[in-house]
Design an enzyme around this catalytic site. Structure first.
Site, PDB file in Angstrom:
ATOM      1  N   ASP A 116     -22.933 -19.523 -49.112  1.00 11.02           N
ATOM      2  CA  ASP A 116     -23.069 -19.017 -50.472  1.00 11.02           C
ATOM      3  C   ASP A 116     -22.103 -17.838 -50.626  1.00 11.02           C
ATOM      4  O   ASP A 116     -20.950 -18.026 -50.982  1.00 11.02           O
ATOM      5  CB  ASP A 116     -24.530 -18.630 -50.709  1.00 11.02           C
ATOM      6  CG  ASP A 116     -24.792 -18.207 -52.142  1.00 11.02           C
ATOM      7  OD1 ASP A 116     -23.876 -18.271 -52.962  1.00 11.02           O
ATOM      8  OD2 ASP A 116     -25.934 -17.801 -52.445  1.00 11.02           O
ATOM      9  N   ASP A 143     -34.277 -25.185 -47.883  1.00 13.40           N
ATOM     10  CA  ASP A 143     -35.661 -25.024 -48.350  1.00 13.40           C
ATOM     11  C   ASP A 143     -35.766 -24.175 -49.609  1.00 13.40           C
ATOM     12  O   ASP A 143     -34.861 -23.441 -49.980  1.00 13.40           O
ATOM     13  CB  ASP A 143     -36.503 -24.344 -47.269  1.00 13.40           C
ATOM     14  CG  ASP A 143     -36.184 -22.858 -47.151  1.00 13.40           C
ATOM     15  OD1 ASP A 143     -34.992 -22.519 -47.011  1.00 13.40           O
ATOM     16  OD2 ASP A 143     -37.116 -22.039 -47.225  1.00 13.40           O
ATOM     17  N   GLY A 190     -31.894 -24.014 -41.255  1.00 15.49           N
ATOM     18  CA  GLY A 190     -31.283 -24.901 -42.249  1.00 15.49           C
ATOM     19  C   GLY A 190     -30.334 -25.950 -41.695  1.00 15.49           C
ATOM     20  O   GLY A 190     -30.186 -27.017 -42.271  1.00 15.49           O
TER      21      GLY A 190
HETATM   22  P1  5GP Z   1     -24.692 -16.313 -47.465  1.00 15.43           P
HETATM   23  O1  5GP Z   1     -23.542 -17.272 -47.322  1.00 15.43           O
HETATM   24  O2  5GP Z   1     -24.861 -15.834 -48.871  1.00 15.43           O
HETATM   25  O3  5GP Z   1     -24.640 -15.172 -46.490  1.00 15.43           O
HETATM   26  O4  5GP Z   1     -26.070 -17.014 -47.126  1.00 15.43           O
HETATM   27  C1  5GP Z   1     -26.185 -18.334 -46.829  1.00 15.43           C
HETATM   28  C2  5GP Z   1     -27.655 -18.636 -46.697  1.00 15.43           C
HETATM   29  O5  5GP Z   1     -28.327 -18.456 -47.937  1.00 15.43           O
HETATM   30  C3  5GP Z   1     -27.861 -20.097 -46.317  1.00 15.43           C
HETATM   31  O6  5GP Z   1     -27.868 -20.283 -44.925  1.00 15.43           O
HETATM   32  C4  5GP Z   1     -29.186 -20.413 -46.984  1.00 15.43           C
HETATM   33  O7  5GP Z   1     -30.241 -20.062 -46.122  1.00 15.43           O
HETATM   34  C5  5GP Z   1     -29.229 -19.512 -48.198  1.00 15.43           C
HETATM   35  N1  5GP Z   1     -28.799 -20.225 -49.413  1.00 15.43           N
HETATM   36  C6  5GP Z   1     -27.692 -19.987 -50.146  1.00 15.43           C
HETATM   37  N2  5GP Z   1     -27.610 -20.831 -51.194  1.00 15.43           N
HETATM   38  C7  5GP Z   1     -28.691 -21.619 -51.125  1.00 15.43           C
HETATM   39  C8  5GP Z   1     -29.179 -22.731 -51.943  1.00 15.43           C
HETATM   40  O8  5GP Z   1     -28.598 -23.160 -52.947  1.00 15.43           O
HETATM   41  N3  5GP Z   1     -30.341 -23.308 -51.535  1.00 15.43           N
HETATM   42  C9  5GP Z   1     -31.034 -22.900 -50.443  1.00 15.43           C
HETATM   43  N4  5GP Z   1     -32.155 -23.552 -50.161  1.00 15.43           N
HETATM   44  N5  5GP Z   1     -30.610 -21.873 -49.654  1.00 15.43           N
HETATM   45  C10 5GP Z   1     -29.451 -21.254 -49.996  1.00 15.43           C
HETATM   46 MG    MG Z   2     -27.919 -21.489 -42.944  1.00 16.66          MG
END
Ligand code: 5GP
Ligand code: MG
Length: 183
Positions: free
Chosen positions: A107, A163, A48
């Site tokens: 996220d 994505d 990403g």
């Molecule tokens: P977290 O912070 O929950 O551990 O995970 C982050 C990852 O979740 C990001 O690197 C991405 O791959 C995925 N992610 C979280 N929110 C989104 C979103 O709104 N769109 C997309 N495409 N991926 C997301």
């Molecule tokens: Mg990422």
């Protein structure tokens, strides 16, 4: 591709290519100032962060080394669990180096919390995080993020590296995905 090429797949465009580039230039200026006189290694989280790395790195006015990690987060479906596996580790030895992790979105923050402590255990001079996007959920987690591009609502976004089922990464803008695409 830009939003005109994806029909009605987006509910709306959140940030255009120009807005993204403007914000990355501001972040780069801050990074240049903060790391002046220091040797910086930026670490992109695949896949990403590819676009953010490419544009942020080119907006810097100082030399920077680039390295990459790929991680997979175990979890059920779309919920990330915080249990992370390294798919590709760094090429570089980071002991005594200043490391800046570059990601496209935070996220829950679970992935970056794990990654930061993993890299911190390798005795770097410092480890910080830069992310283009951050969702409000992340602010309830103890993720210490030094550089944030934009705080966004809790919606699923695509484009500029982000994505849905490996599509939309090459979209120039960032937009909110329409429900008809994923339902
Ligand atoms: P977290 O912070 O929950 O551990 O995970 C982050 C990852 O979740 C990001 O690197 C991405 O791959 C995925 N992610 C979280 N929110 C989104 C979103 O709104 N769109 C997309 N495409 N991926 C997301
Ligand atoms: Mg990422």
């Amino acid at each position: 591709m830009d939003s005109a090429h994806v029909g009605d797949d987006l509910v709306k465009v959140l940030y255009t290519e120009d807005q993204i580039q403007d914000r990355l230039r501001e972040m780069a200026a801050q990074i240049d100032a903060d790391y002046a006189g220091k040797d910086l290694l930026i670490v992109g989280v695949l896949k990403g962060a590819v676009m953010v790395m490419a544009d942020l790195a080119r907006s810097l006015t100082s030399h920077v080394e680039m390295d990459w990690m790929a991680v997979s987060s175990y979890g059920s479906g779309t919920q990330s669990s915080g249990v992370v596996r390294i798919l590709k580790d760094l090429d570089a030895d980071i002991s005594d180096r200043h490391v800046l992790i570059v990601d496209e979105i935070i996220d829950t923050g679970l992935t970056l919390t794990w990654l930061t402590s993993n890299l911190a255990s390798r005795n770097p001079a410092s480890v910080e995080i830069a992310t283009l996007l951050r969702k409000p959920e992340a602010q309830r987690m103890p993720v210490d993020v030094k550089y944030v591009g934009f705080d966004i609502p809790n919606e699923f976004v695509v484009g500029y590296g982000l994505d849905f089922k490996e599509r939309y990464r090459n979209l120039r803008d960032i937009g909110t995905l329409a429900p008809h695409v994923y339902s």
